[in-house]
Design a protein around this motif. Structure first.
Motif, PDB file in Angstrom:
ATOM      1  N   THR A   1     -23.077  42.468 -17.120  1.00 59.67           N
ATOM      2  CA  THR A   1     -22.918  43.682 -16.318  1.00 59.67           C
ATOM      3  C   THR A   1     -21.484  43.442 -15.727  1.00 59.67           C
ATOM      4  OG1 THR A   1     -23.319  42.672 -14.164  1.00 59.67           O
ATOM      5  CG2 THR A   1     -25.148  43.695 -15.677  1.00 59.67           C
ATOM      6  N   ASP A   2     -20.969  44.877 -15.167  1.00 62.32           N
ATOM      7  CA  ASP A   2     -19.517  44.790 -14.602  1.00 62.32           C
ATOM      8  C   ASP A   2     -19.674  44.018 -13.536  1.00 62.32           C
ATOM      9  OD1 ASP A   2     -17.896  47.744 -15.519  1.00 62.32           O
ATOM     10  OD2 ASP A   2     -18.044  45.990 -16.397  1.00 62.32           O
ATOM     11  N   ARG A   3     -20.795  43.542 -12.916  1.00 63.31           N
ATOM     12  CA  ARG A   3     -20.904  42.813 -11.671  1.00 63.31           C
ATOM     13  C   ARG A   3     -20.950  41.185 -12.136  1.00 63.31           C
ATOM     14  NH1 ARG A   3     -24.450  46.043  -7.189  1.00 63.31           N
ATOM     15  NH2 ARG A   3     -23.381  47.797  -7.283  1.00 63.31           N
ATOM     16  N   GLY A   4     -20.692  41.032 -13.374  1.00 67.34           N
ATOM     17  CA  GLY A   4     -20.493  39.618 -13.519  1.00 67.34           C
ATOM     18  C   GLY A   4     -21.719  38.798 -13.486  1.00 67.34           C
ATOM     19  N   MET A   5     -22.752  39.422 -13.993  1.00 73.24           N
ATOM     20  CA  MET A   5     -24.132  38.975 -14.129  1.00 73.24           C
ATOM     21  C   MET A   5     -24.477  38.607 -15.687  1.00 73.24           C
ATOM     22  SD  MET A   5     -24.900  37.930 -11.206  1.00 73.24           S
ATOM     23  CE  MET A   5     -26.621  37.487 -11.282  1.00 73.24           C
ATOM     24  N   LEU A   6     -25.391  37.821 -15.811  1.00 69.98           N
ATOM     25  CA  LEU A   6     -26.175  37.700 -17.162  1.00 69.98           C
ATOM     26  C   LEU A   6     -27.590  37.839 -16.869  1.00 69.98           C
ATOM     27  CD1 LEU A   6     -24.227  34.805 -18.964  1.00 69.98           C
ATOM     28  CD2 LEU A   6     -23.953  37.338 -19.185  1.00 69.98           C
ATOM     29  N   PHE A   7     -28.214  38.680 -17.460  1.00 64.28           N
ATOM     30  CA  PHE A   7     -29.747  38.972 -17.100  1.00 64.28           C
ATOM     31  C   PHE A   7     -30.337  38.576 -18.556  1.00 64.28           C
ATOM     32  CE2 PHE A   7     -27.993  41.880 -14.299  1.00 64.28           C
ATOM     33  CZ  PHE A   7     -28.636  41.462 -13.112  1.00 64.28           C
ATOM     34  N   PHE A   8     -31.140  37.488 -18.445  1.00 61.85           N
ATOM     35  CA  PHE A   8     -32.174  36.963 -19.619  1.00 61.85           C
ATOM     36  C   PHE A   8     -33.409  37.613 -19.441  1.00 61.85           C
ATOM     37  CE2 PHE A   8     -28.905  34.060 -18.775  1.00 61.85           C
ATOM     38  CZ  PHE A   8     -28.581  33.393 -20.219  1.00 61.85           C
ATOM     39  N   MET A   9     -33.689  38.567 -20.395  1.00 65.83           N
ATOM     40  CA  MET A   9     -34.643  39.551 -20.460  1.00 65.83           C
ATOM     41  C   MET A   9     -35.728  39.133 -21.394  1.00 65.83           C
ATOM     42  SD  MET A   9     -33.438  41.278 -17.909  1.00 65.83           S
ATOM     43  CE  MET A   9     -34.777  42.537 -17.828  1.00 65.83           C
ATOM     44  N   GLU A  10     -37.071  39.440 -21.257  1.00 65.47           N
ATOM     45  CA  GLU A  10     -38.126  39.505 -22.313  1.00 65.47           C
ATOM     46  C   GLU A  10     -38.962  40.687 -22.199  1.00 65.47           C
ATOM     47  OE1 GLU A  10     -41.547  36.044 -23.381  1.00 65.47           O
ATOM     48  OE2 GLU A  10     -39.467  35.470 -22.906  1.00 65.47           O
ATOM     49  N   ARG A  11     -39.488  41.145 -23.466  1.00 64.65           N
ATOM     50  CA  ARG A  11     -40.356  42.327 -23.482  1.00 64.65           C
ATOM     51  C   ARG A  11     -41.396  41.752 -24.175  1.00 64.65           C
ATOM     52  NH1 ARG A  11     -41.472  46.075 -27.636  1.00 64.65           N
ATOM     53  NH2 ARG A  11     -41.898  48.210 -26.945  1.00 64.65           N
ATOM     54  N   ASP A  12     -42.499  42.359 -23.413  1.00 66.44           N
ATOM     55  CA  ASP A  12     -44.136  41.804 -23.935  1.00 66.44           C
ATOM     56  C   ASP A  12     -44.399  42.732 -25.009  1.00 66.44           C
ATOM     57  OD1 ASP A  12     -46.898  41.987 -24.133  1.00 66.44           O
ATOM     58  OD2 ASP A  12     -47.013  40.832 -22.381  1.00 66.44           O
ATOM     59  N   ARG A  13     -44.551  42.335 -26.186  1.00 67.40           N
ATOM     60  CA  ARG A  13     -45.036  43.163 -27.216  1.00 67.40           C
ATOM     61  C   ARG A  13     -46.254  44.053 -27.147  1.00 67.40           C
ATOM     62  NH1 ARG A  13     -42.919  40.178 -32.718  1.00 67.40           N
ATOM     63  NH2 ARG A  13     -40.811  40.241 -32.297  1.00 67.40           N
ATOM     64  N   MET A  14     -47.191  43.384 -26.532  1.00 67.72           N
ATOM     65  CA  MET A  14     -48.456  44.250 -26.383  1.00 67.72           C
ATOM     66  C   MET A  14     -48.547  45.379 -25.319  1.00 67.72           C
ATOM     67  SD  MET A  14     -50.860  42.848 -28.385  1.00 67.72           S
ATOM     68  CE  MET A  14     -52.253  43.365 -27.617  1.00 67.72           C
TER      69      MET A  14
ATOM     70  N   GLN B   1     -31.237  34.781 -14.485  1.00 67.93           N
ATOM     71  CA  GLN B   1     -29.923  35.298 -14.310  1.00 67.93           C
ATOM     72  C   GLN B   1     -29.135  34.294 -13.838  1.00 67.93           C
ATOM     73  OE1 GLN B   1     -31.262  38.001 -11.062  1.00 67.93           O
ATOM     74  NE2 GLN B   1     -29.263  37.354 -10.062  1.00 67.93           N
ATOM     75  N   ARG B   2     -27.728  34.606 -14.040  1.00 65.86           N
ATOM     76  CA  ARG B   2     -26.676  33.540 -13.691  1.00 65.86           C
ATOM     77  C   ARG B   2     -25.557  34.446 -13.389  1.00 65.86           C
ATOM     78  NH1 ARG B   2     -23.602  29.432 -16.845  1.00 65.86           N
ATOM     79  NH2 ARG B   2     -21.897  30.397 -15.543  1.00 65.86           N
ATOM     80  N   GLU B   3     -24.557  33.834 -12.909  1.00 70.38           N
ATOM     81  CA  GLU B   3     -23.354  34.680 -12.808  1.00 70.38           C
ATOM     82  C   GLU B   3     -22.212  33.828 -13.663  1.00 70.38           C
ATOM     83  OE1 GLU B   3     -22.120  35.751  -8.108  1.00 70.38           O
ATOM     84  OE2 GLU B   3     -23.017  33.949  -8.227  1.00 70.38           O
TER      85      GLU B   3
END
Length: 249
Positions: A51-64, A73-75
């Protein structure tokens, strides 16, 4: 592979609108449309975006259920510009390579989310684009950048600069492949230049931009990759690099 930067509603802190939009889309569709996002495990629909706020978001989507959850997350402390998943250190593992709009370059372990290395603060003022490739044929990946108007090659496994051009180079996209089937890789800049990857000598100047967006694909299945570019309006052109002419537009 990916193109435009994250649209504004994804640049605010993790909002309901952002979550709902991604929930209704497959993660790879999201990732392919954002240069500051990268799929990290397509078996689990896991990806990271910045993001523009300098964050990395690690996401996961449930396929069901289709539910999207943030696992980590980390900066990186500056607006994220580009993310790539690449094998950088020669150990056959993939790392995250991240550039920021303040000229920082990070190589991050995607599992621990810790830095393997990063450039010192202020080392570059700007990074226009980067890619990862074994440019010199030594069996070790390098990170190739257009940074501060120069072509720069960094070692993949340490914060060591291996090369910096004396000439200035423009370009917002960079890719490496054997585009003319001469057995040697070329560095292709979307500004219209093709350089020998090993010796960094100019092989060809197209005379104009290949496109605002650019990638390399074997479009016609002849075993030779073509340069595929598109402009802001979406107009597409395919350039045959071995014949040095437009094949289709």
């Amino acid at each position: 592979m990916k193109a435009i930067a994250l649209i504004p509603f994804l640049l605010i802190s993790y909002s309901a609108s952002a979550q709902n939009w991604v929930n209704q889309s497959y993660p790879w569709a999201f990732v392919e449309h954002h240069r500051d996002a990268e799929m990290i495990d397509d078996t689990r629909d896991a990806f990271v975006y910045g993001t523009d706020r300098g964050m990395l978001f690690f996401m996961e989507r449930d396929r069901m259920t289709g539910k999207l959850s943030m696992k980590h997350q980390r900066e990186v402390w500056a607006p994220v510009k580009e993310i790539r998943l690449a094998e950088c250190t020669g150990d056959s593992r993939y790392e995250l390579v991240v550039s920021t709009r303040q000229g920082d370059l990070f190589v991050i372990n995607k599992d621990t989310r810790k830095d393997l290395w990063r450039t010192p603060e202020g080392y570059f003022e700007t990074i226009s684009c980067f890619t990862v490739f074994d440019a010199d044929g030594d069996k070790k990946p390098e990170i190739l950048l257009i940074a501060d108007g120069k072509l720069v090659i960094m070692s993949g496994d340490t914060e060591t600069e291996e090369y910096r051009s004396g000439e200035d180079y423009a370009g917002t996209r960079i890719a490496v492949a054997d585009v003319d089937k001469d057995g040697d890789a070329e560095i292709v800049l979307n500004s219209g230049l093709v350089l020998d990857a090993k010796f960094r000598q100019l092989e060809w100047d197209f005379g104009e931009s290949f496109g605002e967006e650019m990638d390399l694909f074997d479009i016609d299945g002849d075993g030779i990759v073509e340069i595929v570019g598109s402009d802001a309006s979406g107009s597409l052109q395919i350039i045959d690099a071995d014949d040095r002419k437009v094949k289709w537009e």
